[in-house]
Design a protein around this motif. Sequence first.
Motif, PDB file in Angstrom:
ATOM      1  N   ALA A  18       4.993  -3.794 -14.638  1.00  0.00           N
ATOM      2  CA  ALA A  18       4.040  -4.910 -14.625  1.00  0.00           C
ATOM      3  C   ALA A  18       3.457  -5.198 -13.245  1.00  0.00           C
ATOM      4  O   ALA A  18       2.551  -6.023 -13.125  1.00  0.00           O
ATOM      5  CB  ALA A  18       4.708  -6.170 -15.175  1.00  0.00           C
ATOM      6  N   VAL A  19       3.970  -4.549 -12.200  1.00  0.00           N
ATOM      7  CA  VAL A  19       3.525  -4.864 -10.839  1.00  0.00           C
ATOM      8  C   VAL A  19       3.139  -3.607 -10.076  1.00  0.00           C
ATOM      9  O   VAL A  19       3.595  -2.504 -10.380  1.00  0.00           O
ATOM     10  CB  VAL A  19       4.604  -5.650 -10.054  1.00  0.00           C
ATOM     11  N   ASN A  49       0.657  -8.468  -8.293  1.00  0.00           N
ATOM     12  CA  ASN A  49       0.197  -8.550  -9.673  1.00  0.00           C
ATOM     13  C   ASN A  49      -1.292  -8.237  -9.688  1.00  0.00           C
ATOM     14  O   ASN A  49      -2.108  -9.057  -9.287  1.00  0.00           O
ATOM     15  CB  ASN A  49       0.460  -9.940 -10.257  1.00  0.00           C
ATOM     16  N   THR A  50      -1.663  -7.051 -10.136  1.00  0.00           N
ATOM     17  CA  THR A  50      -3.066  -6.631 -10.157  1.00  0.00           C
ATOM     18  C   THR A  50      -3.799  -7.081 -11.413  1.00  0.00           C
ATOM     19  O   THR A  50      -5.007  -6.914 -11.513  1.00  0.00           O
ATOM     20  CB  THR A  50      -3.185  -5.091 -10.065  1.00  0.00           C
ATOM     21  N   VAL A 103       0.866  -1.173   0.000  1.00  0.00           N
ATOM     22  CA  VAL A 103       0.000   0.000   0.000  1.00  0.00           C
ATOM     23  C   VAL A 103       0.909   1.232   0.000  1.00  0.00           C
ATOM     24  O   VAL A 103       2.031   1.184   0.481  1.00  0.00           O
ATOM     25  CB  VAL A 103      -0.973   0.030   1.201  1.00  0.00           C
ATOM     26  N   GLN A 104       0.400   2.315  -0.555  1.00  0.00           N
ATOM     27  CA  GLN A 104       1.192   3.536  -0.655  1.00  0.00           C
ATOM     28  C   GLN A 104       0.717   4.535   0.401  1.00  0.00           C
ATOM     29  O   GLN A 104      -0.472   4.849   0.456  1.00  0.00           O
ATOM     30  CB  GLN A 104       1.056   4.128  -2.055  1.00  0.00           C
ATOM     31  N   VAL A 105       1.636   4.999   1.242  1.00  0.00           N
ATOM     32  CA  VAL A 105       1.323   6.044   2.221  1.00  0.00           C
ATOM     33  C   VAL A 105       1.247   7.365   1.460  1.00  0.00           C
ATOM     34  O   VAL A 105       2.203   7.766   0.796  1.00  0.00           O
ATOM     35  CB  VAL A 105       2.403   6.131   3.325  1.00  0.00           C
ATOM     36  N   PRO A 112      -4.258  -1.282  -3.829  1.00  0.00           N
ATOM     37  CA  PRO A 112      -4.200  -1.682  -5.239  1.00  0.00           C
ATOM     38  C   PRO A 112      -5.469  -1.404  -6.034  1.00  0.00           C
ATOM     39  O   PRO A 112      -5.427  -1.290  -7.256  1.00  0.00           O
ATOM     40  CB  PRO A 112      -3.923  -3.187  -5.183  1.00  0.00           C
ATOM     41  N   ASP A 113      -6.604  -1.283  -5.365  1.00  0.00           N
ATOM     42  CA  ASP A 113      -7.855  -0.968  -6.058  1.00  0.00           C
ATOM     43  C   ASP A 113      -8.085   0.534  -6.172  1.00  0.00           C
ATOM     44  O   ASP A 113      -9.122   0.967  -6.676  1.00  0.00           O
ATOM     45  CB  ASP A 113      -9.037  -1.621  -5.329  1.00  0.00           C
ATOM     46  N   GLY A 114      -7.152   1.335  -5.653  1.00  0.00           N
ATOM     47  CA  GLY A 114      -7.287   2.787  -5.713  1.00  0.00           C
ATOM     48  C   GLY A 114      -8.144   3.364  -4.607  1.00  0.00           C
ATOM     49  O   GLY A 114      -8.517   4.528  -4.651  1.00  0.00           O
TER      50      GLY A 114
END
Length: 190
Positions: free
Chosen positions: A169-170, A116-117, A81-83, A96-98
Amino acid sequence: MSSKAAAIFQSLRRRIAIVGAILGLGVMASAGATMPDGRPTPTGLEVPRWISLKSSHVRARQGPGLDYPILWEYRAAGLPVQVIAETTEWRKICDPDGAVAWIHRTVSSGRRYVFNTTAEEVPIRSGRSDTASVRARLSPRALVMLDECEEGWCKVRARRLEGFVAQRAVFGTQERALCNANRPAGTGRN
């Protein structure tokens, strides 16, 4: 002032100067760590940055505190996850789902993974090239541990297997913020 007192005073001034220089370096090192609104980050770490979920039961909240409602629960240990913003105890994340949510700092780890989404397998290659032999394939919706990314390729590990995946790709390697930090928690991509 006696020569002994002068020597002690000079030694003390030198020590103060060294401590001041060390403190100054610490301030300079964290000077670039700011949140999107320009405030310094409480941790001194960059935002955005990547972390992973420590457990397979992580509660996503609407705000930075236990008094905020639980929006959903993540059930994937290692999920990158992105902080995108933070408080001392809480991290506002983009998944990953935004989707945007808040998680407590204790349920996150600095250990890096990629995800891998896509619905397609991603080849894990023996070298940093599209022509390098395929060692394994990363299944759709699967995780693998990330070592480093360089020149568009990421070195990954899974048990005793090591190889390279194309960075594009990831999910879990992007340098730009994927979600707007001003967006309220509980919302998907705009």
